[in-house]
Structure formats: C-alpha cells, structure tokens
Design a protein around this motif. Sequence first.
Motif, short mmCIF file in Angstrom:
data_model
loop_
_atom_site.label_atom_id
_atom_site.label_comp_id
_atom_site.label_asym_id
_atom_site.label_seq_id
_atom_site.Cartn_x
_atom_site.Cartn_y
_atom_site.Cartn_z
N ILE B 128 90.65 -26.34 118.05
CA ILE B 128 90.56 -25.26 117.06
C ILE B 128 91.36 -24.03 117.46
O ILE B 128 91.91 -23.36 116.59
CB ILE B 128 89.09 -24.89 116.76
N GLU B 129 91.45 -23.72 118.76
CA GLU B 129 92.17 -22.49 119.12
C GLU B 129 93.68 -22.62 118.89
O GLU B 129 94.28 -21.72 118.30
CB GLU B 129 91.85 -22.08 120.56
N PRO B 130 94.30 -23.73 119.35
CA PRO B 130 95.72 -23.88 119.04
C PRO B 130 96.01 -23.91 117.53
O PRO B 130 97.02 -23.35 117.08
CB PRO B 130 96.07 -25.23 119.68
N ALA B 131 95.12 -24.51 116.76
CA ALA B 131 95.32 -24.52 115.30
C ALA B 131 95.31 -23.10 114.76
O ALA B 131 96.14 -22.72 113.92
CB ALA B 131 94.24 -25.37 114.62
N LEU B 132 94.36 -22.29 115.26
CA LEU B 132 94.29 -20.91 114.81
C LEU B 132 95.52 -20.12 115.26
O LEU B 132 96.06 -19.32 114.49
CB LEU B 132 93.00 -20.25 115.34
N ASP B 133 95.96 -20.35 116.49
CA ASP B 133 97.16 -19.64 116.97
C ASP B 133 98.35 -19.92 116.06
O ASP B 133 99.10 -19.01 115.71
CB ASP B 133 97.51 -20.08 118.41
N ARG B 134 98.52 -21.17 115.73
CA ARG B 134 99.65 -21.52 114.86
C ARG B 134 99.49 -20.90 113.48
O ARG B 134 100.47 -20.44 112.87
CB ARG B 134 99.81 -23.04 114.78
N ALA B 135 98.26 -20.87 112.98
CA ALA B 135 98.03 -20.27 111.66
C ALA B 135 98.29 -18.76 111.68
O ALA B 135 98.91 -18.21 110.77
CB ALA B 135 96.59 -20.55 111.20
N ARG B 136 97.86 -18.11 112.77
CA ARG B 136 98.13 -16.66 112.89
C ARG B 136 99.62 -16.38 112.85
O ARG B 136 100.08 -15.43 112.19
CB ARG B 136 97.60 -16.13 114.22
N GLU B 137 100.34 -17.20 113.60
CA GLU B 137 101.78 -16.99 113.66
C GLU B 137 102.41 -17.19 112.28
O GLU B 137 103.26 -16.41 111.86
CB GLU B 137 102.38 -17.99 114.66
N ALA B 138 101.96 -18.22 111.59
CA ALA B 138 102.51 -18.50 110.26
C ALA B 138 102.12 -17.43 109.25
O ALA B 138 102.87 -17.15 108.31
CB ALA B 138 102.03 -19.87 109.79
N ALA B 139 100.96 -16.84 109.44
CA ALA B 139 100.46 -15.88 108.45
C ALA B 139 101.13 -14.52 108.55
O ALA B 139 101.09 -13.74 107.60
CB ALA B 139 98.94 -15.72 108.60
N GLY B 140 101.73 -14.22 109.70
CA GLY B 140 102.36 -12.91 109.87
C GLY B 140 101.32 -11.82 109.78
O GLY B 140 100.31 -11.87 110.47
N ASP B 141 101.54 -10.82 108.92
CA ASP B 141 100.54 -9.75 108.82
C ASP B 141 99.48 -10.03 107.75
O ASP B 141 98.61 -9.20 107.51
CB ASP B 141 101.20 -8.38 108.62
N ARG B 142 99.56 -11.20 107.13
CA ARG B 142 98.46 -11.56 106.24
C ARG B 142 97.33 -12.23 107.05
O ARG B 142 97.45 -12.44 108.26
CB ARG B 142 98.98 -12.47 105.12
N ASP B 143 96.25 -12.54 106.36
CA ASP B 143 95.06 -13.06 107.05
C ASP B 143 95.08 -14.58 107.14
O ASP B 143 95.80 -15.25 106.40
CB ASP B 143 93.80 -12.62 106.29
N VAL B 144 94.28 -15.09 108.06
CA VAL B 144 94.09 -16.53 108.19
C VAL B 144 92.72 -16.88 107.61
O VAL B 144 91.71 -16.29 108.00
CB VAL B 144 94.15 -16.98 109.66
N ARG B 145 92.72 -17.84 106.72
CA ARG B 145 91.45 -18.30 106.14
C ARG B 145 91.02 -19.61 106.79
O ARG B 145 91.79 -20.56 106.84
CB ARG B 145 91.62 -18.53 104.64
N ILE B 146 89.80 -19.63 107.32
CA ILE B 146 89.21 -20.90 107.74
C ILE B 146 88.65 -21.51 106.45
O ILE B 146 87.61 -21.06 105.93
CB ILE B 146 88.10 -20.71 108.80
N ALA B 147 89.35 -22.50 105.95
CA ALA B 147 89.06 -22.97 104.59
C ALA B 147 87.78 -23.82 104.53
O ALA B 147 87.09 -23.83 103.53
CB ALA B 147 90.24 -23.77 104.06
N GLY B 148 87.51 -24.55 105.62
CA GLY B 148 86.32 -25.41 105.62
C GLY B 148 86.64 -26.71 106.32
O GLY B 148 87.71 -26.83 106.93
N GLY B 149 85.72 -27.71 106.27
CA GLY B 149 84.39 -27.54 105.67
C GLY B 149 83.44 -26.79 106.59
O GLY B 149 83.86 -26.15 107.57
N GLY B 150 82.17 -26.93 106.27
CA GLY B 150 81.13 -26.19 106.95
C GLY B 150 81.15 -26.33 108.47
O GLY B 150 81.00 -25.34 109.19
#
Lengths: 212, 212
Positions: B128-150
């Motif tokens: 989960i952490e590497p996935a989030l890191d990559r998402a942060r980088e891709a998002a730039g100054d926008r936010d990262v949404r954890i879309a799901g599921g629960g």
Amino acid sequence: MAGKVFFSVTMSLDGFIAPEERKDDPDAQQRWMAQWTELQQWAFPQRFFRENLKLGEGGEEGRDNDIARETFERTGASVMGKRMFDLGEQAWPEEAPFHTPVFVVTHEKRDPWERPGGTTFHFVNDGIEPALDRAREAAGDRDVRIAGGGATILEYVNAGLVDEFTITLSPVLMGSGIRLFEGVDADRVALEQVRADRTQRVTHLTCTVHER
Amino acid sequence: MAGKVFFSVTMSLDGFIAPEERKDDPDAQQRWMAQWTELQQWAFPQRFFRENLKLGEGGEEGRDNDIARETFERTGASVMGKRMFDLGEQAWPEEAPFHTPVFVVTHEKRDPWERPGGTTFHFVNDGIEPALDRAREAAGDRDVRIAGGGATILEYVNAGLVDEFTITLSPVLMGSGIRLFEGVDADRVALEQVRADRTQRVTHLTCTVHER
C-alpha cells in the motif's frame, strides 16, 4: 393529540452506542469509562446536562445544549430495558435524571420506585407494547422516549413502534462495543432524513421511521 | 504543495458501504443491486454522475452535485484494491470514470491498462505505501483518493496514511453488508469533525484523521 415515540442516542461513526461490558476485569472497566467518556464528550460540558445531573453551575449554552434540553422537555415518559435500568440504578444520582414516569420492561415483579425529583420507575411484566401503552398514557400530549439500551430500542424499531429518532454522531471510532442497529429488520424499516444539525463537536441527525 | 490523501464513500446509517456479495445465488444478486441502488440513491440523479458515466444529459444541480463534482476535481490520482478493480473491470463503461492514473494494489503482474478518456490503471505489487507514493507523484498538487473498497480504505486508515474523509450518510438501514470501519485500530485513530452538509437526501460528513 398523542405524542410521538422517539429515541435519541449518541453513536460513534462506526455505529456503536456503548463500549462492550466486561465486568470481571478492572482494566477493562477503566477502558470502558474512557471510551464512554470520549463518545459522550459533547454532552458533559452542556449546561443542561450539568443542571440535570446536579454536577454544578455553569456550562455551555449553544445548539448542543438546546438540543439536550429540547429532548428532555419533549419527553413526557420514558421506556427502558432491564439492562439499562440495572446499570442506571447503580449510576444515577438519588434524583434520577428523568423527572417523569419511566416504564421498565422486565420480568421482575417490583412495586413502583419513586425517586425524589419526580422520577417514578414502573416495572412492566407483559412486554414492550403494554409498556409503551402505559408510557403514552402517562406522557399525555408530550412524547415518549425509548431511552435504551440498544436492544430495547431495536425491539421497538423492528416492531414498527418508533416514529422518529435523533442520532448524535460523535466523531469517534470505537472499534468494538454495542451496535445500535445490529439485527434491524431492514426489509421492513425505511427512514427519511428530516434534519441534520452540525455543531462544533457532533452532528445531530434526525430521521423519521416508516414501514416499507 | 503536496495534496491530501482522502477517501469518500456513501455509508448506510448502520455502517455499511456495500451489500454482501453472494455470487452463487441469482436472487441474492437482485437483492444486492436493490440494496446498492437504495444506498446510492442520492448519486444517480446528479448531473455530474450522469455526465461522468455517460448516462445522458441533464440531472440535478444542487449541493449534492457540487460535492460529487468537487470530489472528482480535487482528485489527481486514485488508489484501489484488487477486489474493487475486479468488480469495476466488469462494471465500468469503456471510458472508466476516473480520468486520471489509478494505482491498483495487487499481487497480479500486469502492464498498465490505458482506457479512453484518460484513465490508466497501474498494477502495483509491493504494497500500500509504494502504491500511495506513486499516486502522490502522479497527482502533483492535487489530492489522492483511496477509492476503495472498504478493506483497502481501512488498511490506509490503520497505517495512518489518510488525512481526511467524507462519508455521505444515506438514511438507509441495510442490516448486513460490508462495514467500512470493521477492524479499525481505534487506539490509534482519532477524528475531528470539520464539516457536515445536509442536503435533501443525505448528510455529507467530513472528518480529518489524526494519530492519538
């Protein structure tokens, strides 16, 4: 005009209205109290709460306080389960905080128990409907509150006997405890949202209850 | 400035974000769809929802619609679990509704999957952490949404990686299903309520997440 039948409880964002009881372990009791205090943290500073439990002068007077006072003032009689009564019997001050008749659904046969300050507990042995009938009669044109606990509230909801409720959503995650709606008859119960009051600490959400 | 990490889900008043899956029974599938539709009933009429899923012109334009659109617009990248991806792969239209990079936490090795309309799914195999890191980088100054599921949302919450969330509380009781907060690390996670928007149909409740 007959009053409404309602309940009003504080619920954590993960759906619990009380911590789990563990009577045998003193550490667990401390934890219980810490969790309960956190869940109810919006209530303790309110002027009405302090007055009604005789905790002293002063207190906050905002929307949370108004809602606590309105909930009290609309209530002409309460109904509660035996478990809530047993807990309360230990915990309430001598002037129990209801100041109206309270009908306890129980198998125990016991004479009415009158407390100073206007609360009288009546012990009803023939089920939830007769207890509600007696509460309605005692309440006159004021409302009847199903005071708790969770299992008793749910029995009344599932029997189609509740008109509306207010859930005070506390921004807390408890992880475990007593769930308000565990075992709800979802095929029968429909809700309509009628109000949401966000205050600094919580959101008070009011729904009416309908049969599907 | 780096964006925030958030999630945004619709939850029933008894704490469920989806009905229980029962793949083997066709009656259960109908029931699943009926429950899902009722839970999400606030979303379908919204103009943004209809536009984004290409369901046609028109739709409502009130606070619910604004919130749905704002949630979309703040999102520079999404993270999702493998289960949500598998369900969505069947259900999304060819133009998947994200229109940004999406990072799927999975053991499956697979090349990026580019969809028309700007959604590219990237399959991340190291947690989960590497996935989030990559998402942060891709998002730039926008936010990262954890879309799901629960379950995926909860992993991020318990790891202390979520900054805030919005729960759209739907006035529905489901009785069973997938609970959002089942297994939350309540000793670690504290919340602060920051917003509550009550609309005609639902209440959108926003909290920030803090470490105790």
